[in-house]
Design a protein around this motif. Structure first.
Motif, short mmCIF file in Angstrom:
data_model
loop_
_atom_site.label_atom_id
_atom_site.label_comp_id
_atom_site.label_asym_id
_atom_site.label_seq_id
_atom_site.Cartn_x
_atom_site.Cartn_y
_atom_site.Cartn_z
N SER A 14 44.80 48.68 36.74
CA SER A 14 46.55 48.61 37.40
C SER A 14 46.63 48.80 38.62
N MET A 15 45.81 50.52 39.19
CA MET A 15 46.10 50.17 40.72
C MET A 15 45.53 48.89 41.75
N ALA A 16 45.06 48.50 40.99
CA ALA A 16 44.69 47.37 42.02
C ALA A 16 45.73 45.83 42.47
N ALA A 17 45.63 45.72 40.72
CA ALA A 17 47.31 45.13 40.63
C ALA A 17 48.29 45.31 41.80
N LEU A 18 48.57 46.70 42.09
CA LEU A 18 49.75 47.61 42.62
C LEU A 18 49.78 47.07 44.29
N GLN A 19 48.16 47.58 44.53
CA GLN A 19 47.50 47.12 45.74
C GLN A 19 47.52 46.50 46.33
N ALA A 20 47.65 44.91 45.64
CA ALA A 20 47.15 43.47 45.97
C ALA A 20 48.09 42.86 45.01
N HIS A 21 49.15 43.35 44.91
CA HIS A 21 50.79 42.49 44.11
C HIS A 21 50.07 41.00 43.25
N VAL A 22 49.92 40.92 42.53
CA VAL A 22 49.74 40.79 41.67
C VAL A 22 50.26 41.41 40.16
N GLU A 23 49.87 40.86 38.81
CA GLU A 23 49.31 41.35 37.45
C GLU A 23 48.46 41.94 37.36
N PRO A 24 48.59 42.32 36.58
CA PRO A 24 46.85 43.17 36.01
C PRO A 24 45.70 42.27 35.68
N ALA A 25 46.71 41.17 35.12
CA ALA A 25 45.65 39.86 35.20
C ALA A 25 45.03 38.58 36.00
N THR A 26 45.54 38.75 36.60
CA THR A 26 45.19 38.63 38.15
C THR A 26 43.75 39.15 38.54
N ILE A 27 43.63 40.45 38.39
CA ILE A 27 42.60 41.81 39.13
C ILE A 27 41.90 41.17 37.81
N ARG A 28 41.71 41.01 36.45
CA ARG A 28 40.57 40.24 35.36
C ARG A 28 40.30 39.23 35.79
N ASP A 29 41.18 38.05 36.36
CA ASP A 29 41.17 36.39 36.64
C ASP A 29 39.66 36.49 38.01
N TRP A 30 40.23 37.24 38.58
CA TRP A 30 38.96 37.63 40.52
C TRP A 30 38.81 37.87 39.61
N VAL A 31 37.87 38.83 39.08
CA VAL A 31 36.46 38.90 37.97
C VAL A 31 35.92 38.19 37.58
N ARG A 32 36.15 37.61 36.54
CA ARG A 32 35.80 36.15 35.46
C ARG A 32 35.53 35.30 37.39
N ARG A 33 36.40 35.25 38.20
CA ARG A 33 36.23 34.00 38.73
C ARG A 33 34.72 34.61 39.44
N GLY A 34 34.39 35.90 39.97
CA GLY A 34 33.92 35.86 40.75
C GLY A 34 33.78 36.63 42.64
N ILE A 35 35.50 36.77 42.46
CA ILE A 35 36.32 36.81 44.12
C ILE A 35 36.14 38.45 44.13
N LEU A 36 36.12 39.06 42.61
CA LEU A 36 35.78 40.86 42.91
C LEU A 36 34.92 40.64 42.23
N THR A 37 34.27 42.99 42.29
CA THR A 37 33.38 42.73 41.22
C THR A 37 34.17 44.47 41.09
#
Length: 73
Positions: A14-37
């Motif tokens: 949740s905090m990462a989503a606020l920091q990146a100005h995206v939804e929490p689902a986007t953070i989870r998608d970035w992890v799935r796609r290998g953009i964020l670990t």
């Protein structure tokens, strides 16, 4: 249980989503796609390094054929 205060230098989904100005689902998608670990936490409550979130937010994202772009809106 959500962290009240994650370890120094890290953020929750949740905090990462606020920091990146995206939804929490986007953070989870970035992890799935290998953009964020993840750097720790539990499978249901991961934590991420602040620097990694910043890097992922600025990274060029691969697109899929037929995907709508934000500029087209």
């Amino acid at each position: 249980m959500e962290y009240l205060l994650p370890p120094c230098g890290t953020v929750t989904t949740s905090m990462a989503a606020l920091q990146a100005h995206v939804e929490p689902a986007t953070i989870r998608d970035w992890v799935r796609r290998g953009i964020l670990t993840r750097c720790g936490g539990t499978p249901k409550r991961p934590i991420y390094r602040v620097d990694d979130v910043d890097t992922a937010a600025k990274a060029a994202k691969p697109t899929r054929p037929g995907q709508r772009s934000a500029k087209a809106a």
